[in-house]
Design a protein around this motif. Structure first.
Motif, PDB file in Angstrom:
ATOM      1  N   THR A 181      -1.753  -6.892  -3.129  1.00  0.00           N
ATOM      2  CA  THR A 181      -1.048  -6.003  -4.055  1.00  0.00           C
ATOM      3  C   THR A 181      -2.041  -5.137  -4.813  1.00  0.00           C
ATOM      4  N   PRO A 182      -1.916  -3.830  -4.691  1.00  0.00           N
ATOM      5  CA  PRO A 182      -2.923  -2.977  -5.321  1.00  0.00           C
ATOM      6  C   PRO A 182      -2.789  -2.919  -6.838  1.00  0.00           C
ATOM      7  N   VAL A 183      -3.839  -2.410  -7.432  1.00  0.00           N
ATOM      8  CA  VAL A 183      -3.855  -2.144  -8.866  1.00  0.00           C
ATOM      9  C   VAL A 183      -2.819  -1.068  -9.170  1.00  0.00           C
ATOM     10  N   ILE A 184      -2.084  -1.235 -10.258  1.00  0.00           N
ATOM     11  CA  ILE A 184      -1.174  -0.150 -10.660  1.00  0.00           C
ATOM     12  C   ILE A 184      -1.594   0.353 -12.044  1.00  0.00           C
ATOM     13  N   PRO A 185      -1.259   1.598 -12.371  1.00  0.00           N
ATOM     14  CA  PRO A 185      -1.666   2.110 -13.680  1.00  0.00           C
ATOM     15  C   PRO A 185      -1.162   1.218 -14.805  1.00  0.00           C
ATOM     16  N   ASP A 186      -1.908   1.242 -15.880  1.00  0.00           N
ATOM     17  CA  ASP A 186      -1.640   0.317 -16.968  1.00  0.00           C
ATOM     18  C   ASP A 186      -0.267   0.480 -17.616  1.00  0.00           C
ATOM     19  N   SER A 187       0.260   1.675 -17.547  1.00  0.00           N
ATOM     20  CA  SER A 187       1.560   1.903 -18.179  1.00  0.00           C
ATOM     21  C   SER A 187       2.710   1.495 -17.259  1.00  0.00           C
TER      22      SER A 187
ATOM     23  N   GLU B 133       0.825  -1.212   0.000  1.00  0.00           N
ATOM     24  CA  GLU B 133       0.000   0.000   0.000  1.00  0.00           C
ATOM     25  C   GLU B 133       0.861   1.264   0.000  1.00  0.00           C
ATOM     26  N   ASP B 134       2.088   1.162   0.512  1.00  0.00           N
ATOM     27  CA  ASP B 134       2.980   2.328   0.467  1.00  0.00           C
ATOM     28  C   ASP B 134       3.771   2.382  -0.833  1.00  0.00           C
ATOM     29  N   LEU B 135       3.856   1.236  -1.518  1.00  0.00           N
ATOM     30  CA  LEU B 135       4.532   1.217  -2.821  1.00  0.00           C
ATOM     31  C   LEU B 135       3.646   1.847  -3.891  1.00  0.00           C
ATOM     32  N   ARG B 136       2.351   1.604  -3.746  1.00  0.00           N
ATOM     33  CA  ARG B 136       1.414   2.040  -4.786  1.00  0.00           C
ATOM     34  C   ARG B 136       1.571   3.519  -5.176  1.00  0.00           C
ATOM     35  N   PRO B 137       1.711   4.464  -4.202  1.00  0.00           N
ATOM     36  CA  PRO B 137       1.834   5.875  -4.597  1.00  0.00           C
ATOM     37  C   PRO B 137       3.067   6.174  -5.457  1.00  0.00           C
ATOM     38  N   TYR B 138       4.063   5.301  -5.443  1.00  0.00           N
ATOM     39  CA  TYR B 138       5.252   5.576  -6.268  1.00  0.00           C
ATOM     40  C   TYR B 138       4.961   5.442  -7.768  1.00  0.00           C
ATOM     41  N   PHE B 139       3.814   4.854  -8.100  1.00  0.00           N
ATOM     42  CA  PHE B 139       3.418   4.813  -9.511  1.00  0.00           C
ATOM     43  C   PHE B 139       2.557   6.033  -9.870  1.00  0.00           C
ATOM     44  N   GLY B 140       2.050   6.734  -8.838  1.00  0.00           N
ATOM     45  CA  GLY B 140       1.196   7.903  -9.069  1.00  0.00           C
ATOM     46  C   GLY B 140       0.051   7.542  -9.991  1.00  0.00           C
ATOM     47  N   ASP B 141      -0.309   8.476 -10.853  1.00  0.00           N
ATOM     48  CA  ASP B 141      -1.312   8.182 -11.880  1.00  0.00           C
ATOM     49  C   ASP B 141      -0.586   7.831 -13.164  1.00  0.00           C
ATOM     50  N   GLY B 142       0.440   7.024 -13.049  1.00  0.00           N
ATOM     51  CA  GLY B 142       1.265   6.735 -14.224  1.00  0.00           C
ATOM     52  C   GLY B 142       2.197   7.900 -14.506  1.00  0.00           C
ATOM     53  N   ASP B 143       2.388   8.765 -13.492  1.00  0.00           N
ATOM     54  CA  ASP B 143       3.227   9.946 -13.714  1.00  0.00           C
ATOM     55  C   ASP B 143       4.377  10.024 -12.711  1.00  0.00           C
ATOM     56  N   GLU B 144       4.693   8.866 -12.066  1.00  0.00           N
ATOM     57  CA  GLU B 144       5.840   8.889 -11.158  1.00  0.00           C
ATOM     58  C   GLU B 144       6.849   7.825 -11.644  1.00  0.00           C
ATOM     59  N   PHE B 145       6.837   6.637 -11.112  1.00  0.00           N
ATOM     60  CA  PHE B 145       7.766   5.610 -11.613  1.00  0.00           C
ATOM     61  C   PHE B 145       7.108   4.731 -12.663  1.00  0.00           C
ATOM     62  N   HIS B 146       7.904   4.312 -13.637  1.00  0.00           N
ATOM     63  CA  HIS B 146       7.407   3.335 -14.614  1.00  0.00           C
ATOM     64  C   HIS B 146       7.350   1.941 -13.985  1.00  0.00           C
ATOM     65  N   VAL B 147       8.408   1.643 -13.234  1.00  0.00           N
ATOM     66  CA  VAL B 147       8.572   0.299 -12.699  1.00  0.00           C
ATOM     67  C   VAL B 147       8.930   0.411 -11.217  1.00  0.00           C
TER      68      VAL B 147
END
Ligand code: NOJ
Length: 565
Positions: free
Chosen positions: A313-319, A270-284
């Protein structure tokens, strides 16, 4: 968006990037990554340290193995108190490893083979030998003083945990010259940069630009949770940190599209999830919590620890994409497990105190699994088939050993074992001048474990891992497909479907050391036959859509029926 419905990760109709799926843009979703410690890989100069030219001379090996992207651990000028994660100059190469010209040559050679390279971007701290810190400590009036975090007392940020618990007693250290304490989340020789200073924020973007201009395909961003400090918090994952990381991403997207940021945040899902943002933070992002649970599942001979973490494991943006790993250059971290689980893991996998380090285990993959080739291959089957892009730690593809008696994490960073010649073919230097001894023990010495022999043998670990990679590369289902647990008759087997664009593959992993008779309900549309992707062997399916299998200990099968869901 990828939607997680209990155990089901599915692609939806509203997939905004569906049109890109065939494209190169999302290359990191299909890539096989490989982590290289330059110093350990191949020494071309004979100085006892691996170097960039040495690595360049081994690219065909990596290409043959099927590697798509190399991650190079830090190779910058450094006193090497933390093997290069203590950087003294962000803009150069450690003299033992070569020159900037060598680096450019390496990048060109990598790209000429259709491979990619990402490098370590160490944002959080520098070495205390960095000129910024030297200037900062010398005077309160130095423009660099505010590049670091200072205090007159050790009372601030008390809720921040200590990471290197075996070495450090506090996140504050007294600097005699400065007359103040400075803040550090890692070794005291690695002062943290002060991200509240806009100049620091700009400096690190300059650093990125420099390496991107030299052609790197992105960065593995080190220790990102800790960039900012705020009183009353644990100083991890703060909103300010995310805002800055999104700024780095914007900079890359605007100027260097197609390059990636890979997140090292050792955190709960749950704390990893924000690192993907809305597909605008980390790719991987590395999926830290799944790793120890793969080892737990194996030793318990039960799939439930993996089920539990996938469910969580939460949903991550598609990209975006997870990056999964079995081992890396650090201790096998047990930070993302409960205290009870940690003790269980220590008891099972690190019975001798010397095997433990900080909150983890300083052992390589093969010794962790008692050099049981079948079990090692089984974990690789999970690595290559669970959702995410896999990364291999150098040497684990041949089952290299470790040396728990070496200091810190040095015992898992020993010279790559190429053959049985002098220094395992790693270097022509006098063995006394090697940066580290080659592993010497009955089981893992170069005459037992080396690339040359394993390449010649079709049943070797190297050959079987190469086959898994080759099969994986034939289909986008692994990097991009849905994941759904299969219902089986036993918990000793991890069985799941991966499916994508009309293709469906069933993966079956026997986690146990005994044979298992199982039946799997294939649900809809089976063609009456499942086919082994490695051997072409056919397995009949009953009229009731049921597949019955007898699995050998640790056997894995990747089966296709050519049917979509
Ligand atoms: C994480 C790296 O993986 C580790 O090797 C290093 O010691 C710390 N970050 C500090 O940079």
């Amino acid at each position: 968006m990828r939607v997680l419905l209990l155990n089901l990760i599915e692609q939806t109709e509203t997939d905004s990037t569906a049109n890109n799926h065939a494209g190169e843009e999302l290359w990191y979703q299909d890539a096989i990554f490989y982590e290289v410690y330059v110093r350990a890989f191949c020494d071309s100069s004979g100085n006892g340290h691996g170097d960039l030219k040495g690595l360049a001379s081994k690219l065909d090996y990596l290409n043959d193995l099927g590697i798509d992207c190399l991650w190079l651990m830090p190779f910058y000028p450094s006193p090497l108190n933390d093997d290069g994660y203590d950087i003294a100059d962000f803009y150069n190469i450690h003299p033992d490893y070569g020159s900037l010209d060598d680096f450019q040559g390496l990048v060109a050679e990598i790209h000429a083979r259709g491979m990619r390279i990402i490098t370590d971007l160490v944002l959080n701290h520098t070495s205390d030998q960095h000129p910024w810190f030297q200037a900062a400590r010398s005077s309160r009036n130095s423009p660099y003083r505010n590049y670091y975090v200072w205090s007159d007392t050790k009372e601030k940020y008390k809720e921040a945990r200590i990471i290197f618990v075996d070495t450090e007693e506090s996140n504050w250290s007294w600097d005699e010259q400065a007359g103040q304490y400075y803040w550090h989340r890692f070794f005291s020789s690695q002062p943290d940069l002060n991200y509240d200073n806009p100049a620091v924020q700009d400096e690190m973007i300059k650093v990125m630009k420099f390496w991107l201009d030299l052609g790197v395909d992105g960065f593995r961003a080190d220790a990102v949770p800790y960039l900012f400090e705020r009183e009353g918090t644990n100083c991890e994952n703060l909103p300010e940190t995310h805002a800055y990381l999104r700024r780095l991403r914007r900079f890359m997207d605007e100027n260097y599209p197609g390059r990636i940021l890979l997140c090292e945040a050792n955190q709960w899902p749950e704390d990893l999830r924000p690192y993907f943002g809305d597909g605008d933070e980390f790719h991987v992002g590395f999926h830290f919590p799944i790793m120890p649970r793969i080892f737990m599942a194996l030793r318990k001979e039960n799939v439930s620890p993996i089920e539990w973490i996938i469910e969580r494991t939460p949903v991550i943006p598609d990209s975006c994409q997870w990056c999964i790993f079995l081992r890396n250059h650090d201790e096998l971290t047990l930070e993302m497990v409960t205290e009870e689980e940690r003790h269980w893991m220590w008891q099972e996998y690190a019975p001798e105190p010397r095997m433990r380090l900080n909150l983890g285990i300083r052992r390589r993959l093969a010794p962790l699994l008692d050099n049981n080739q079948k079990a090692i291959e089984l974990l690789n089957s999970l690595l290559f088939t669970l959702p995410g892009s896999p990364i291999i730690y150098y040497g684990d593809e041949i089952g290299m050993g470790d040396d728990i008696w070496m200091a810190d994490r040095d015992g898992v960073r020993t010279p790559m074992q190429w053959d049985t010649t002098l220094n395992a073919g790693f270097s022509e230097s006098d063995p006394e001048n090697l940066y580290s001894q080659v592993i010497e023990n009955d089981t893992y010495a170069p005459d037992q474990v080396n690339v040359a022999d394993q390449r010649k043998s079709s049943g070797s670990l190297f050959s079987n891992i190469s086959k898994m990679i080759a099969v994986r590369k034939q289909s986008p289902v692994w990097g991009r497909g849905d994941f759904r647990w299969a219902s089986t008759s036993t918990e000793q087997v991890a069985a799941y479907f991966r499916s994508y664009l009309g293709e469906r593959i069933l993966v079956v992993n026997n986690l146990s050391s005994s044979s298992q008779d199982i039946s799997i309900d294939l649900h809809t549309g089976s063609t009456g036959m499942m086919v082994d992707l490695f051997t072409g062997k056919k397995y009949p399916v009953s009229k009731r859509d049921e597949l019955r299998l007898t699995l050998e200990p640790y056997q894995y099968l990747w089966l296709t029926d050519g049917v979509g869901l």
